[in-house]
Design a protein around this motif. Structure first.
Motif, short mmCIF file in Angstrom:
data_model
loop_
_atom_site.label_atom_id
_atom_site.label_comp_id
_atom_site.label_asym_id
_atom_site.label_seq_id
_atom_site.Cartn_x
_atom_site.Cartn_y
_atom_site.Cartn_z
N LEU A 441 0.80 -1.22 0.00
CA LEU A 441 0.00 0.00 0.00
C LEU A 441 0.84 1.28 0.00
N ALA A 442 1.98 1.27 0.69
CA ALA A 442 2.81 2.47 0.74
C ALA A 442 3.26 2.90 -0.65
N PRO A 443 3.83 2.00 -1.47
CA PRO A 443 4.20 2.42 -2.83
C PRO A 443 3.00 2.76 -3.70
N ALA A 444 1.84 2.12 -3.47
CA ALA A 444 0.64 2.44 -4.25
C ALA A 444 0.23 3.89 -4.00
N ILE A 445 0.17 4.27 -2.75
CA ILE A 445 -0.24 5.64 -2.40
C ILE A 445 0.79 6.65 -2.90
N GLY A 446 2.06 6.36 -2.67
CA GLY A 446 3.11 7.29 -3.09
C GLY A 446 3.14 7.52 -4.59
N ASN A 447 3.09 6.46 -5.37
CA ASN A 447 3.14 6.59 -6.82
C ASN A 447 1.88 7.23 -7.38
N GLY A 448 0.73 6.96 -6.76
CA GLY A 448 -0.51 7.58 -7.21
C GLY A 448 -0.48 9.09 -7.04
N LEU A 449 0.05 9.55 -5.91
CA LEU A 449 0.14 10.99 -5.67
C LEU A 449 1.13 11.66 -6.63
N ILE A 450 2.24 10.97 -6.93
CA ILE A 450 3.20 11.52 -7.89
C ILE A 450 2.56 11.70 -9.26
N ALA A 451 1.77 10.72 -9.68
CA ALA A 451 1.09 10.81 -10.97
C ALA A 451 0.18 12.03 -11.03
N LEU A 452 -0.57 12.27 -9.98
CA LEU A 452 -1.46 13.43 -9.94
C LEU A 452 -0.67 14.74 -10.01
N ILE A 453 0.44 14.80 -9.31
CA ILE A 453 1.26 16.02 -9.33
C ILE A 453 1.79 16.30 -10.72
N LEU A 454 2.34 15.28 -11.38
CA LEU A 454 2.91 15.48 -12.71
C LEU A 454 1.85 15.86 -13.74
N LEU A 455 0.71 15.18 -13.69
CA LEU A 455 -0.31 15.38 -14.72
C LEU A 455 -1.08 16.69 -14.54
N PHE A 456 -1.26 17.14 -13.29
CA PHE A 456 -2.16 18.27 -13.06
C PHE A 456 -1.52 19.50 -12.41
N PHE A 457 -0.30 19.38 -11.91
CA PHE A 457 0.31 20.52 -11.21
C PHE A 457 1.62 20.96 -11.84
N TYR A 458 2.43 20.02 -12.30
CA TYR A 458 3.73 20.35 -12.91
C TYR A 458 3.50 21.07 -14.24
N PRO A 459 4.04 22.29 -14.44
CA PRO A 459 3.66 23.11 -15.60
C PRO A 459 4.53 22.98 -16.84
N LEU A 460 5.73 22.39 -16.74
CA LEU A 460 6.67 22.43 -17.86
C LEU A 460 6.43 21.27 -18.83
N SER A 461 5.65 21.53 -19.86
CA SER A 461 5.48 20.55 -20.92
C SER A 461 6.75 20.50 -21.76
N GLY A 462 6.83 19.52 -22.66
CA GLY A 462 7.98 19.43 -23.55
C GLY A 462 8.14 20.68 -24.40
N GLU A 463 7.04 21.26 -24.83
CA GLU A 463 7.09 22.46 -25.67
C GLU A 463 7.67 23.65 -24.91
N ILE A 464 7.25 23.84 -23.66
CA ILE A 464 7.77 24.95 -22.86
C ILE A 464 9.26 24.79 -22.60
#
Length: 481
Positions: A441-464
């Motif tokens: 469960l620990a890696p499931a929760i940790g990796n799930g939160l990382i996915a949300l951060i990258l997809l919805f909060f991290y702003p630097l796309s490849g184009e930028i």
């Protein structure tokens, strides 16, 4: 002013000396060297304290927590120190690795001195606390400047991505080497109170492992030092050093940096938390430490695709590729939790599948950092590679601190019984089931939160990121920052 050895001519960057195809692999060797300390201490410090030194899991967890918390600040301090160090013949950052690897080698050996287990308990606790804190500080002194090599090696984005992927390859390969070897040599079989065979930690053998690892660390660092070049150099006068408070302000006002720091905290927490618990999972729950050695191959698929990952990320963007793969990783770990697997080899097979998304993100995370360094330079006209890198490492160390503290608390709460060196102790069924739950469960929760951060909060796309690189290329052509 900028003194980068790479100049722009007709909008094309010229690297001087020319970038060699061998440089990413030379850089990778440094992280393999890092692994000989980091992987050894990460995966076995707690079980060494509990099963060889007889220290309770709670106290062992506190020692690791305090050490990692301190190292978060020593990392950052070393990064600022390196950024403000004078330029030498081979650049600014190479000197730190060349010189400060020797104290780190000594600490690796001092951590596992076999006669410490015969001391009184307060002496054991005091000694391992001091040595552990000294060790993480020495590791900061080499790993923080080493991390800056990728961003100062070349101004060409493609080559920087190759360097970052090289480091990711080295980190993964080093982890495989260390985690495969150690379970095969660190455990011995004894009889428990019922007369049944039981695997126990062979504490005295660790001193020989430590000596060999210290030598290998030196060799790996030497290959990196000889095979990499600092091409981007900023000569700073006495009045050009960026104050520490200003560097911190730059980072925490940059959305991309904040997002990556959160992702880094969660990434290292998920990896190290599971790694620490896995030592108990395979020893006590599965009672099969040979399977733990086989688990070392879980990152082999990542190594196979490593040469192709930079091109894929260049086409679709790092944040999208890594985000989607981390969602996949999360789903597999959740499935493992509900299946409650009892066969260690089936668990290993699932782990190999689960770790893929996490591994690809770990492979490319150093390229995320170089993108952020460029983004901050575009906005502030200052380049502080070591400071930004160690800001990222600060977040990692907070994750490491938490992952060192919480397993000890969990083990204590579930009634885990510590052992004196060589003693066989059989844990309760409740304790074993809780260890399994934590390991999935620990890696499931940790990796799930990382996915949300990258997809919805991290702003630097490849184009930028490509636009930022173009802006900096134009500035270099004008001799500007």
């Amino acid at each position: 002013m900028s003194a980068a050895t790479a100049d722009a001519t007709n909008a094309k960057i010229v690297e001087n000396p020319p970038f060699k195809k061998t440089e990413p692999m030379a850089y990778a060797m440094g992280d393999i060297g890092n692994g000989f300390y980091f992987q050894l201490v990460t995966n076995y410090a707690m079980i060494y304290m509990t099963d060889a030194l007889g220290i309770s899991p709670a106290i062992a967890g506190i020692i690791i927590f305090v050490g990692k918390l301190i190292s978060a600040f020593t990392d950052f301090g070393t990064g600022v120190w390196a950024d403000n160090a004078p330029l030498r013949k081979d650049g600014r950052y190479h000197w730190f690795v060349r010189t400060l690897r020797y104290p780190l080698m000594a600490v690796i050996v001092l951590t596992f001195l076999p006669f410490v287990s015969s001391w009184a308990l307060p002496m054991r606790i005091t000694y391992i606390t001091v040595i552990y804190i000294l060790g993480v500080a020495c590791y900061s002194a080499t790993s923080a400047p080493y991390g800056s090599f990728a961003s100062v090696s070349t101004p060409v984005v493609k080559h920087r991505d190759e360097m970052a992927a090289g480091r990711g390859f080295g980190s993964t390969a080093g982890g495989i080497i260390v985690t495969f070897i150690l379970p095969l040599v660190m455990y011995t079989t004894v009889k428990d109170s019922t007369g049944a065979d039981k695997k126990v930690l062979n504490g005295p053998v660790l001193i020989w492992v430590a000596i060999v690892f210290a030598i290998l660390l030196w060799i790996c660092y030497e290959i990196t030092l000889r095979g990499t070049v600092e091409r981007i150099r900023v000569e700073k006068g006495t009045n050009e050093h960026v104050p520490l408070w200003k560097s911190v302000k730059y980072m925490f006002s940059n959305r991309a940096m904040v997002a990556l720091m959160l992702a880094a905290l969660l990434l290292i927490f998920a990896q190290m938390f599971a790694g620490a618990v896995n030592a108990y999972l395979y020893k006590d729950y599965f009672e099969n430490t040979a399977a733990l050695a086989i688990l070392a191959v879980q990152n082999v698929p990542v190594l196979i695709v490593a040469p192709f990952v930079p091109a894929i990320c260049d086409k679709y963007g790092k944040k999208l590729v890594c985000g989607i793969l981390l969602v996949f990783t999360t789903v597999v770990y959740v499935l493992m939790f509900f299946l409650h697997i009892t066969n260690p080899y089936v668990f290993v097979a699932f782990s190999i599948v689960a770790i893929f998304g996490n591994g690809v993100f770990g492979l490319m995370v150093w390229s995320f950092i170089t993108d952020i360094i460029d983004d901050i330079q575009v906005k502030t006209h200052t380049r502080e590679d070591g400071t930004v890198y160690t800001g990222y490492m600060f977040a990692r160390k907070i994750g490491q601190a938490l992952s060192g503290l919480l397993p000890g608390i969990v083990l204590t709460a579930t009634g885990y019984v510590t052992a004196d060196a060589g003693e066989a102790v059989r844990q309760s069924a409740e304790t074993l089931n809780n260890i399994y739950g934590v390991a999935t469960l620990a890696p499931a929760i940790g990796n799930g939160l990382i996915a949300l951060i990258l997809l919805f909060f991290y702003p630097l796309s490849g184009e930028i990121s490509k636009k930022n690189a173009a802006v900096l290329d134009e500035r270099r052509a004008k001799g500007e920052m």
